[in-house]
Motif scaffolding. Structure first.
Motif, mmCIF file in Angstrom:
data_model
loop_
_atom_site.group_PDB
_atom_site.id
_atom_site.type_symbol
_atom_site.label_atom_id
_atom_site.label_comp_id
_atom_site.label_asym_id
_atom_site.label_seq_id
_atom_site.Cartn_x
_atom_site.Cartn_y
_atom_site.Cartn_z
ATOM 1 N N ASN A 4 0.827 -1.206 0.000
ATOM 2 C CA ASN A 4 0.000 0.000 0.000
ATOM 3 C C ASN A 4 0.862 1.257 0.000
ATOM 4 O O ASN A 4 0.535 2.245 -0.670
ATOM 5 C CB ASN A 4 -0.927 0.006 1.212
ATOM 6 C CG ASN A 4 -2.036 -1.029 1.108
ATOM 7 O OD1 ASN A 4 -2.330 -1.526 0.026
ATOM 8 N ND2 ASN A 4 -2.658 -1.362 2.229
ATOM 9 N N ALA A 5 1.955 1.220 0.748
ATOM 10 C CA ALA A 5 2.845 2.382 0.805
ATOM 11 C C ALA A 5 3.520 2.617 -0.545
ATOM 12 O O ALA A 5 3.652 3.768 -1.000
ATOM 13 C CB ALA A 5 3.897 2.191 1.898
ATOM 14 N N VAL A 6 3.958 1.550 -1.193
ATOM 15 C CA VAL A 6 4.583 1.677 -2.522
ATOM 16 C C VAL A 6 3.579 2.210 -3.536
ATOM 17 O O VAL A 6 3.906 3.071 -4.375
ATOM 18 C CB VAL A 6 5.163 0.310 -2.962
ATOM 19 C CG1 VAL A 6 5.508 0.307 -4.447
ATOM 20 C CG2 VAL A 6 6.407 -0.019 -2.141
ATOM 21 N N THR A 7 2.355 1.722 -3.462
ATOM 22 C CA THR A 7 1.304 2.208 -4.366
ATOM 23 C C THR A 7 1.024 3.686 -4.129
ATOM 24 O O THR A 7 0.899 4.474 -5.079
ATOM 25 C CB THR A 7 0.018 1.384 -4.163
ATOM 26 O OG1 THR A 7 0.294 0.003 -4.429
ATOM 27 C CG2 THR A 7 -1.078 1.858 -5.104
ATOM 28 N N ALA A 8 0.933 4.076 -2.861
ATOM 29 C CA ALA A 8 0.675 5.478 -2.524
ATOM 30 C C ALA A 8 1.805 6.391 -2.991
ATOM 31 O O ALA A 8 1.563 7.557 -3.352
ATOM 32 C CB ALA A 8 0.472 5.624 -1.014
ATOM 33 N N ALA A 9 3.035 5.875 -3.002
ATOM 34 C CA ALA A 9 4.186 6.661 -3.449
ATOM 35 C C ALA A 9 4.330 6.665 -4.966
ATOM 36 O O ALA A 9 5.237 7.316 -5.499
ATOM 37 C CB ALA A 9 5.463 6.115 -2.807
ATOM 38 N N ASP A 10 3.442 5.944 -5.646
ATOM 39 C CA ASP A 10 3.453 5.871 -7.108
ATOM 40 C C ASP A 10 4.772 5.306 -7.641
ATOM 41 O O ASP A 10 5.290 5.763 -8.669
ATOM 42 C CB ASP A 10 3.171 7.252 -7.720
ATOM 43 C CG ASP A 10 2.648 7.163 -9.148
ATOM 44 O OD1 ASP A 10 2.080 6.115 -9.498
ATOM 45 O OD2 ASP A 10 2.836 8.136 -9.907
#
Length: 474
Positions: A159-165
């Motif tokens: 989720n964090a990687v996705t949020a950081a694009d």
């Protein structure tokens, strides 16, 4: 497994588009690779992650998800006095001085800042596990996300990687490493589900693609004592990083180190937390006998369990320990699957195990004192706070190979070393792809060393990779 290939060229294939380039490329989307990606993002360096599975899980998701770390915000908030020096000393003591000192010190120093960065900048929430100490740790420093599972940890990192694009390319199995005449990695070729091969150029490469426990040929060669053991790790542990390293002339270190586990429930195929043993549970064999000191650690317990009749043992505990066990979601799932047998008397417990009642009664009666023997493998060296009382619980378990702890030799910055001990220009490795901090034997594994190497190694590798691409040496 297809044989990983090293391709020598000064430039990537002509089919690679102009924009098929990223400053730092990460192979592997487990806890190590995703931590590295998040740290590179924070440093303002573009990166991409290549993950072979459709959903990033790997060995991290199969683990308990518990990460040891000193000096974190969460640990300080809990009033626990700890330090990197104390943690490094615990790592060294568990491995009897055979853990790589430069990595033990580097990881012990880096893991706290890594955990705090993941919390402060990427929303991961940490809690320090309370109520018990894992083997070899002198203070409570085991951290977990609220889910208390490896799947929960991985979900939050994704989720964090996705949020950081950050580009996370799944179903991408790396088959080729492209290297120029100066031993500089210039890119990779990766296979897509339809069999096509795509290429991606890079300025630095981080191998975070795990160990070799899932490669039977490598296990037979490098870890023969576990050649017949059940492998309870992820199939992605195919030894690709080692194969590439060997083809490049990199050296290996500590191939005999590994994480075993003496508490793999059968036939359910579930991990039963060792916290149950640390809180007063015992392991008995099919004869109803205790056969080792459970507090020495769950990794070496795998060897002791496999040496018993049939290669099996029974975890035996009682109601207070069951209450603790049910705070772990993985245990709740295992109990729902039928792994836990409930016995209202010692007679029922003996019938469940299939042993002589008198032998089991004698075993349970011996739990109140220690004989003072010095042999660490002896069951009699353990002093119990209280005897177990009916009703009892029992879980049938075997010993398993979870995760190899040897791999590519690396320096304190996670740079891969060649046969002469010199670092390759832009090749880094961390987590299971690299040498860990467990020495060269099963008993050197300190609880949490796997995720320690993953998260601290990813943190360190990211910072070094950022330095290499922003301040190239040539």
């Amino acid at each position: 497994m297809s044989t990983p290939r090293i391709c020598h060229a000064e430039h990537m294939p002509g089919t690679v588009a102009q924009d098929a380039h990223v400053p730092v490329l990460i192979v592997g989307g487990g806890a190590c690779g995703l931590t590295a990606a998040l740290m590179l993002h924070d440093a303002g360096v573009d990166c991409a992650v290549l993950e072979r599975d459709a959903t990033p899980l790997g060995s991290s998701a199969l683990s308990s998800g518990f990460i040891p770390a000193p000096g974190t915000q969460a640990q300080r908030a809990a009033g626990i006095d700890d330090s990197p020096e104390r943690f490094a000393a615990d790592i060294s003591a568990k491995a009897k001085g055979r853990a790589a000192p430069h990595l033990a010190q580097a990881y012990a120093k880096a893991i706290g800042p890594a955990m705090d960065a993941l919390e402060a900048r990427h929303g991961l929430q940490w809690q320090v596990l309370d109520g018990f100490l894992y083997p070899g740790h002198s203070v409570r420093r085991m951290h977990a996300t609220p889910e208390k599972t490896g799947v929960g940890l991985m979900g939050r990192l994704v989720n964090a990687v996705t949020a950081a694009d950050i580009p996370l390319i799944t179903e991408a199995t790396v088959r080729e490493l492209w290297v120029n005449a100066r031993q500089r990695v210039i890119g990779v070729g990766y296979e897509r589900p339809d069999g096509t091969l795509e290429h991606l150029a890079c300025d630095a490469l981080i191998l975070a693609c795990n160990g070799f426990g899932g490669n039977p040929a490598m296990v037979r060669e490098l870890l023969p004592e576990m050649r017949d053991a059940l492998f309870a790790g992820h199939t992605g542990n195919d030894g690709s990083a080692i194969a590439w390293g060997q083809a490049l002339g990199a050296r290996l270190a500590d191939p005999g180190g590994y994480q075993g586990h003496g508490s793999w429930a059968i036939p359910q195929g579930a991990l039963i937390s060792w916290a149950l043993m640390m809180e007063g549970g015992v392991q008995v064999n099919a004869l109803g006998e205790r056969f080792h000191d459970e507090t020495q650690g769950y990794s070496e317990a795998s060897v002791h369990v496999l040496a018993q009749p049939g290669g099996v043992a029974w975890n035996v505990f009682d109601a207070p320990i069951l209450a603790l066990a049910r705070t772990f979601p993985d245990f709740v799932d295992a109990e729902a699957a039928g792994a836990v047998k409930h016995c209202d008397s010692v007679q029922a417990l003996a019938a469940t195990i299939g042993c002589e009642e008198s032998k089991l009664i004698a075993t349970l009666a011996s739990m109140t004192s220690a004989s003072g023997q010095k042999d660490p493998k002896s069951a009699e060296t353990r002093l119990f706070q209280r005897p177990l009382q009916a009703p009892y619980c029992a879980v049938k378990v075997t010993g398993a190979l979870f995760h190899t702890q040897g791999g590519l030799d690396i320096d304190a910055h996670c740079r891969v070393l060649d046969a002469n001990g010199q670092p390759f220009p832009n090749l880094l490795a961390a987590g299971g792809a690299a040498r860990g901090v467990s020495g060269d034997a099963v008993w050197g594994y300190l609880s949490g060393n796997g995720l320690l190497s993953a998260v601290a190694g990813g943190f360190i590798a990211a910072h070094k990779a950022a330095e290499l691409v922003t301040h190239p040496e040539d």
